[in-house]
Write an enzyme that holds these catalytic residues in place. Structure first.
Site: not given
Ligand code: F6R
Length: 625
Positions: A2, A27, A74, A112-113, A498, A502, A505, A521, A620
């Protein structure tokens, strides 16, 4: 997570609050709201759409005032619905003296929290006659402040806060005090923006929300409570010895925060733009590098590097995968034992601390709650040497760590991390070289060769981006699937992880990654003609082993999609699709191989019509546990 913005001013602050919210959408964005002091009472607008819709609603309802708070959510407790959106209002309990003659709404609050004891507080407040209008943990704080309110908002907040268990940043105002906002933080970020006119002062989850309004920023510390009024502010915190709140001074810093409002230019989404910005982001991250030395990571780094004999990397999500890649570099090039841990697991694990460990956190945002908590846990365990690879110079992570390398990816707006990941890898490779040098593992010739390779990276990534049309052709196939497997070996296994992250998500296709040798396995049971299997297959020491693993897939009818080097004898045939990478890149190859995987996820998501930059249920910056 948030995002919060709040203000007290002599001018109408609603446009500033809403602009701040737009910049805080990273956020969380499942709902948003704004509340102001207007006409002697509280007025609010809330929406489960984006801030633009909230703005239209606020305009239509004539919401305007010099005092207000706003929030982008969020969801944690309670579904993303209007009645759960912040700000929450509290009225005195029905029938009580305060409630007589009042319209609903005395206290307005954003949060927020997570409040861990919200059930207990809810029961207590219900017994006192408070009516709950939402399923949120936040609403209990609004009622609690109302319960303690006796003509002074600061006192009410100061009495309510010690009752809360958990993490929070809150901002609150009261119908009976028109020019006052009180805010506090404990475990969630909050800054104070000192106004530059109109007697105004602000609070926000980060300085970026206030860019263009004020650059005079106070980073509030855990436990701080700030009282904003016209032309003045006052910060206090609980003194454990006296049990009373006492004034504290915090430095005001000039912060040239970027508004984050980047133009899309020719791109459809920020994620696509950010994928294509990688050559520049990498070049910027390397800009100041003329040679390898520990001091790249801060003063005193040589002493720290000399004092450590292992590395512990703590991170989450994509940042965890960059750390997982770096483990291979640190062990093979710097010859230093390295472990990589998911921050949310490490912080609760009964591990064996070693003071001669360099604790490395990796974070794009520098605000990830799990990573910060893991860092503090490591330090509390007696590991004093801390270093962060981070993209935000002003973040909590950078402030918390002894040493830092700031990546220069620029603001990353798309929720799915791309350019932050590749620049983290660059920072981690530099760390590997600096540790190798300190440990006598880096000859001058090796240093020169590695630097040459690093400097060539922007051009090499540019060449990989030219593969986009071929990747688009694959993405049309992927868009029709519901599952995908990603395979890699060694240094490219984290890249496969990774790639799978990607894809899942942003396209919502179920994707998993395995080190290719693990296939037989268990996961091989999943392989059918309906299962695309993406294989990261650079021409390295493990290629022959990987080819055998690919045969295992082909023999079961699986469809292989292989990223191979130009000089590899893997040819396209029915069931085996090959895209050739422009060049073989040795140790830095993961930085190139992740790029087509980002493009594959991006174009598959576009073909499925998802909200690429703001995928469902995500945010984010993850500032809750
Ligand atoms: C995926 C992604 C997340 C962040 C994770 C950590 O695309 O962006 O998995 O990598 O939430 O975030 P940071 O790097 O800001 O600590």
């Amino acid at each position: 997570m948030c995002g919060i913005v709040g203000a007290v001013s002599q001018r109408n602050i609603v446009p500033i609050l809403l602009e701040g919210l737009k910049r805080l959408e990273y956020r969380g964005y499942d709902s948003c709201g704004v509340a102001v002091h207007q006409g002697g009472g509280l007025k609010r607008a809330r929406s489960t759409s984006r801030v633009a819709e909230l703005q239209a609603q606020a305009d239509q309802d004539g919401i305007a005032s010099g005092t207000g708070i706003a929030h982008t959510r969020w969801a944690t407790h309670g579904a993303p619905a209007v009645h759960n959106a912040h700000p929450h209002f509290s009225a005195g309990p029905a029938g009580s003296a305060e409630a007589v003659g009042q319209s609903v709404g005395r206290v307005a609050l954003v949060h927020n929290g997570i409040i861990e004891n919200h059930d207990e507080l809810r029961a207590e407040l219900k017994a006192r006659g408070y009516q709950f209008a939402s399923q949120t943990d936040t609403e209990v704080i609004a009622h609690l402040v109302d319960h303690y309110y006796n003509g002074d908002l600061l006192e009410a907040v100061q009495q309510a806060l010690p009752r809360l268990k958990g993490a929070y940043a809150v901002a609150v105002f009261c119908r009976d005090e028109p020019h006052r906002v009180v805010a506090a933080r404990e475990g969630s970020p909050l800054v104070l923006g000192v106004g530059e006119g109109h007697g105004e002062n602000f609070v926000a989850s980060d300085a970026m929300a206030l860019a263009g309004v004020t650059d005079q920023i106070v980073y509030l510390e855990e436990g701080d409570v700030v009282d904003l009024q016209l032309g003045r502010y006052w910060i206090s915190r609980l003194d454990a010895q006296t049990g009373r709140y006492a004034a504290v001074q915090r430095p005001v810093k000039t912060v040239h925060a970027h508004s984050g409002a980047a133009e899309l230019g020719p791109y459809r989404h920020y994620m696509q733009k950010e994928i294509f910005e990688q050559p520049t982001a990498i070049a910027n991250t390397l800009e100041a590098i003329t040679g390898i030395s520990p001091e790249l990571f801060g003063d005193g780094a040589y002493r720290v590097f000399k004092d450590v004999d292992k590395v512990l990397i703590l991170a989450c999500g994509t940042s965890y995968y960059s750390g997982s890649t770096a483990k291979y570099w640190l062990e093979s090039i710097a010859r230093i034992p390295t472990s990589v841990e998911i921050a949310s697991e490490y912080r609760y694990r009964d591990s064996v601390p070693d003071p001669k460990t360099l604790v490395v956190t990796i974070s794009q945002s520098g605000e990830t709650a799990d990573t910060i908590a893991a860092l503090k846990h490591a330090r509390a365990q007696g590991m004093p040497h801390t270093l962060t690879i981070c993209n935000v110079a002003t973040s909590a992570m950078v402030r918390e760590c002894e040493l830092a390398y700031i990546t220069r990816a620029g603001a990353e707006i798309g929720v799915a991390s791309t350019k932050a990941f590749t620049t983290q890898l660059v920072g981690l490779f530099l760390l590997t070289l600096a540790l190798a040098q300190t440990r006598g593992q880096l000859s001058e010739a090796d240093e020169a060769q590695h630097l040459k390779d690093l400097r060539h990276l922007p051009v090499a990534v540019q060449a990989v981006l030219a593969l986009e049309p071929q990747v688009i052709a694959w993405s049309e196939e992927f868009a029709r699937k519901e599952n995908a497997l990603f395979l890699g070996r060694g240094l490219h296994y984290p890249i496969a992880l990774e790639g799978a992250l990607k894809l899942k998500e942003i396209s919502y296709i179920h994707a998993e990654a395995y080190p290719a040798g693990e296939l037989k396995h268990g996961p091989l049971a999943l392989v059918t003609a309906e299962m695309p299997v993406v294989t990261v297959a650079p021409n390295d020491a493990l290629l022959e082993k990987l080819k055998s693993n690919m045969q295992e897939v082909r023999a079961r009818g699986g469809q292989l999609y292989v990223f191979a080097d130009g000089d590899t004898a893997i040819e396209s045939e029915p069931g085996l699709h090959v895209i050739r990478m422009p060049e073989h890149y040795g140790a830095l190859s993961p930085i190139l191989h992740v790029v087509p995987l980002q493009l594959l996820a991006y174009h598959t998501a576009c073909a499925r019509g998802t909200d690429v930059d703001k995928p469902r249920n995500l945010a984010k910056s993850v500032t809750v546990e």
